[in-house]
Design a protein around this motif. Structure first.
Motif, PDB file in Angstrom:
ATOM      1  N   ILE A 168       0.838  -1.204   0.000  1.00  0.00           N
ATOM      2  CA  ILE A 168       0.000   0.000   0.000  1.00  0.00           C
ATOM      3  C   ILE A 168       0.870   1.251   0.000  1.00  0.00           C
ATOM      4  N   ALA A 169       1.996   1.210   0.700  1.00  0.00           N
ATOM      5  CA  ALA A 169       2.891   2.369   0.764  1.00  0.00           C
ATOM      6  C   ALA A 169       3.639   2.605  -0.538  1.00  0.00           C
ATOM      7  N   ILE A 170       4.089   1.545  -1.178  1.00  0.00           N
ATOM      8  CA  ILE A 170       4.939   1.685  -2.363  1.00  0.00           C
ATOM      9  C   ILE A 170       4.141   1.980  -3.618  1.00  0.00           C
ATOM     10  N   PHE A 171       3.004   1.331  -3.786  1.00  0.00           N
ATOM     11  CA  PHE A 171       2.254   1.433  -5.042  1.00  0.00           C
ATOM     12  C   PHE A 171       2.000   2.865  -5.498  1.00  0.00           C
ATOM     13  N   PRO A 172       1.485   3.769  -4.639  1.00  0.00           N
ATOM     14  CA  PRO A 172       1.167   5.106  -5.157  1.00  0.00           C
ATOM     15  C   PRO A 172       2.368   5.862  -5.712  1.00  0.00           C
ATOM     16  N   TRP A 173       3.540   5.574  -5.169  1.00  0.00           N
ATOM     17  CA  TRP A 173       4.739   6.257  -5.653  1.00  0.00           C
ATOM     18  C   TRP A 173       5.152   5.803  -7.045  1.00  0.00           C
ATOM     19  N   LEU A 174       4.726   4.638  -7.454  1.00  0.00           N
ATOM     20  CA  LEU A 174       5.132   4.124  -8.762  1.00  0.00           C
ATOM     21  C   LEU A 174       4.135   4.469  -9.860  1.00  0.00           C
ATOM     22  N   ARG A 175       3.017   5.076  -9.501  1.00  0.00           N
ATOM     23  CA  ARG A 175       2.004   5.404 -10.496  1.00  0.00           C
ATOM     24  C   ARG A 175       2.505   6.444 -11.498  1.00  0.00           C
ATOM     25  N   SER A 176       3.493   7.246 -11.121  1.00  0.00           N
ATOM     26  CA  SER A 176       4.051   8.273 -12.014  1.00  0.00           C
ATOM     27  C   SER A 176       5.381   7.824 -12.603  1.00  0.00           C
ATOM     28  N   TRP A 177       5.493   6.545 -12.908  1.00  0.00           N
ATOM     29  CA  TRP A 177       6.763   5.990 -13.380  1.00  0.00           C
ATOM     30  C   TRP A 177       7.303   6.710 -14.612  1.00  0.00           C
ATOM     31  N   GLN A 178       6.429   7.160 -15.492  1.00  0.00           N
ATOM     32  CA  GLN A 178       6.916   7.846 -16.693  1.00  0.00           C
ATOM     33  C   GLN A 178       7.643   9.134 -16.337  1.00  0.00           C
ATOM     34  N   ASN A 179       7.131   9.863 -15.347  1.00  0.00           N
ATOM     35  CA  ASN A 179       7.765  11.113 -14.926  1.00  0.00           C
ATOM     36  C   ASN A 179       9.095  10.881 -14.234  1.00  0.00           C
ATOM     37  N   GLN A 180       9.360   9.657 -13.826  1.00  0.00           N
ATOM     38  CA  GLN A 180      10.606   9.312 -13.139  1.00  0.00           C
ATOM     39  C   GLN A 180      11.675   8.787 -14.105  1.00  0.00           C
ATOM     40  N   GLY A 181      11.352   8.787 -15.397  1.00  0.00           N
ATOM     41  CA  GLY A 181      12.306   8.290 -16.386  1.00  0.00           C
ATOM     42  C   GLY A 181      12.363   6.781 -16.466  1.00  0.00           C
ATOM     43  N   ILE A 182      11.279   6.123 -16.077  1.00  0.00           N
ATOM     44  CA  ILE A 182      11.237   4.666 -15.999  1.00  0.00           C
ATOM     45  C   ILE A 182      10.454   4.096 -17.178  1.00  0.00           C
ATOM     46  N   THR A 183      10.926   2.978 -17.685  1.00  0.00           N
ATOM     47  CA  THR A 183      10.165   2.152 -18.618  1.00  0.00           C
ATOM     48  C   THR A 183       9.714   0.928 -17.835  1.00  0.00           C
ATOM     49  N   LEU A 184       8.425   0.820 -17.588  1.00  0.00           N
ATOM     50  CA  LEU A 184       7.929  -0.209 -16.674  1.00  0.00           C
ATOM     51  C   LEU A 184       8.221  -1.617 -17.193  1.00  0.00           C
ATOM     52  N   GLU A 185       8.245  -1.788 -18.492  1.00  0.00           N
ATOM     53  CA  GLU A 185       8.513  -3.110 -19.075  1.00  0.00           C
ATOM     54  C   GLU A 185       9.918  -3.609 -18.770  1.00  0.00           C
ATOM     55  N   ASP A 186      10.805  -2.708 -18.334  1.00  0.00           N
ATOM     56  CA  ASP A 186      12.163  -3.127 -17.951  1.00  0.00           C
ATOM     57  C   ASP A 186      12.165  -3.889 -16.624  1.00  0.00           C
ATOM     58  N   TYR A 187      11.036  -3.873 -15.923  1.00  0.00           N
ATOM     59  CA  TYR A 187      10.924  -4.515 -14.611  1.00  0.00           C
ATOM     60  C   TYR A 187       9.686  -5.410 -14.633  1.00  0.00           C
ATOM     61  N   PRO A 188       9.768  -6.567 -15.289  1.00  0.00           N
ATOM     62  CA  PRO A 188       8.559  -7.358 -15.573  1.00  0.00           C
ATOM     63  C   PRO A 188       7.832  -7.857 -14.334  1.00  0.00           C
ATOM     64  N   ARG A 189       8.581  -8.253 -13.308  1.00  0.00           N
ATOM     65  CA  ARG A 189       7.899  -8.740 -12.100  1.00  0.00           C
ATOM     66  C   ARG A 189       7.213  -7.587 -11.380  1.00  0.00           C
ATOM     67  N   LEU A 190       7.886  -6.442 -11.341  1.00  0.00           N
ATOM     68  CA  LEU A 190       7.266  -5.267 -10.750  1.00  0.00           C
ATOM     69  C   LEU A 190       6.022  -4.874 -11.539  1.00  0.00           C
ATOM     70  N   LYS A 191       6.093  -4.934 -12.849  1.00  0.00           N
ATOM     71  CA  LYS A 191       4.933  -4.563 -13.670  1.00  0.00           C
ATOM     72  C   LYS A 191       3.739  -5.471 -13.391  1.00  0.00           C
ATOM     73  N   ASP A 192       3.988  -6.767 -13.280  1.00  0.00           N
ATOM     74  CA  ASP A 192       2.889  -7.697 -12.975  1.00  0.00           C
ATOM     75  C   ASP A 192       2.267  -7.371 -11.623  1.00  0.00           C
ATOM     76  N   TRP A 193       3.129  -7.115 -10.633  1.00  0.00           N
ATOM     77  CA  TRP A 193       2.640  -6.739  -9.302  1.00  0.00           C
ATOM     78  C   TRP A 193       1.850  -5.439  -9.377  1.00  0.00           C
ATOM     79  N   PHE A 194       2.404  -4.443 -10.048  1.00  0.00           N
ATOM     80  CA  PHE A 194       1.768  -3.139 -10.168  1.00  0.00           C
ATOM     81  C   PHE A 194       0.389  -3.260 -10.812  1.00  0.00           C
ATOM     82  N   ASP A 195       0.318  -4.011 -11.889  1.00  0.00           N
ATOM     83  CA  ASP A 195      -0.962  -4.175 -12.585  1.00  0.00           C
ATOM     84  C   ASP A 195      -1.989  -4.873 -11.692  1.00  0.00           C
ATOM     85  N   GLY A 196      -1.529  -5.856 -10.907  1.00  0.00           N
ATOM     86  CA  GLY A 196      -2.436  -6.556 -10.006  1.00  0.00           C
ATOM     87  C   GLY A 196      -2.959  -5.660  -8.898  1.00  0.00           C
TER      88      GLY A 196
END
Length: 235
Positions: A168-196
Motif C-alpha cells: 500500500i505504501a509503495i504502489f502510489p509512488w510508482l504510479r508516475s513511473w513515466q515522470n521518473q524516467g522509468i520504462t515499466l517493461e524493464d521490470y517485468p515482475r514489478l509490472k505484474d505486481w503493479f498491474d495486479g
C-alpha cells in the motif's frame, strides 16, 4: 457492537495521501477526507499544524483511538501502522513476518518516497534543468525499481506471500513511473505486481479520493509555496 466512528483525514491527492486513502478503503473504515491544498498553502494553517507539526500531508484524527480516547497522527507510515493495528489487517501478527513488512515500509519511507520525489522535482518542477541532479535521481529511481523487481522474484507481494501495508505504501509512488524516467517493461515482475495492485477495487477507489481537485503545478505562486521560502519560514 457500536458502529466505528468516522476518521477525519486531512490530505491531498499525492502518493503519500493516496496511501492513507487506499488503506482506509481496504480496511472498510468510515472516513471523511478534508482537502489540504498544498499549492495554496493550506498546510501552513495553524489548525492543520496542530495535528501535523511538520506541515505535510496526510494527517488523521480518530475520535476512537487507543483506550477510546481521540488521537491525531501525522506521517503516512505511522498512520498505516496505526490503522493496521486498529483493524488487525495488512500487518502480520507474528514477529518475523511483521518485521519483514516493517522493513519494506521503512524502505518506502526512507528511500522510495524521498528519491522518487527528488526525481519528480528535478525532472518536472525545478526552475532550471540541472543535468547532474536529473541523472542522479533518475538513476536512483531505476536502482530502486530494480530492488523491488528483484524482491518480487521471491514473493507475490513486497514483503512476502500476502498483501500488506508495504504494498500500500509503495504502489502510489510508482504510479508516475513515466515522470521518473522509468520504462515499466524493464521490470517485468514489478509490472505484474503493479498491474495486479491497480486492479484491486479498494485501490481504485482510494486513488480517486480528492483526485478531481488536483491541478498541474504551473503558476509561480504554487511553485513558491511548495518549493520556495514559504516552505522554510519558522512557525
Amino acid at each position: 457492537m457500536p458502529e466505528p466512528k468516522t476518521i477525519e483525514v486531512y490530505s491531498w491527492p499525492t502518493p503519500n495521501g493516496h496511501k492513507i486513502h487506499i488503506m482506509l478503503e481496504e480496511c472498510g473504515l468510515p472516513y471523511r477526507a478534508h482537502p489540504i491544498d498544498i499549492g495554496k498553502g493550506d498546510q501552513f494553517a495553524p489548525d492543520f499544524l496542530q495535528i501535523s507539526p511538520n506541515n505535510k500531508i496526510p494527517a488523521i484524527t480518530d475520535p476512537d483511538g487507543p483506550g477510546g480516547a481521540p488521537i491525531s497522527l501525522f506521517e503516512s507510515g505511522a498512520i498505516l501502522v496505526y490503522l493496521a493495528g486498529k483493524t488487525g489487517q495488512f500487518l502480520p501478527q507474528g514477529d518475523r513476518a511483521r518485521y519483514d513488512v516493517l522493513q519494506w515500509l521503512m524502505f518506502q519511507m526512507g528511500g522510495v518516497g524521498p528519491m522518487l520525489g527528488q526525481a519528480h522535482h528535478f525532472r518536472l518542477y525545478a526552475p532550471e534543468k540541472i543535468a547532474y541532479a536529473i541523472d542522479r535521481y533518475t538513476n536512483e529511481a531505476k536502482r530502486l525499481y530494480g530492488v523491488i523487481d528483484k524482491q518480487l522474484s521471491k514473493h507475490s507481494f513486497i514483503a512476502g506471500p500476502d498483501y500488506s501495508i508495504a504494498d500500500i505504501a509503495i504502489f502510489p509512488w510508482l504510479r508516475s513511473w513515466q515522470n521518473q524516467g522509468i520504462t515499466l517493461e524493464d521490470y517485468p515482475r514489478l509490472k505484474d505486481w503493479f498491474d495486479g495492485i491497480a486492479e484491486r477495487p479498494a485501490v481504485q477507489r482510494g486513488v480517486k479520493v480528492l483526485a478531481d481537485l488536483r491541478k498541474p503545478i504551473t503558476d509561480d505562486k504554487a511553485r513558491e509555496v511548495l518549493f520556495g521560502k514559504t516552505q522554510y519560514e519558522k512557525r
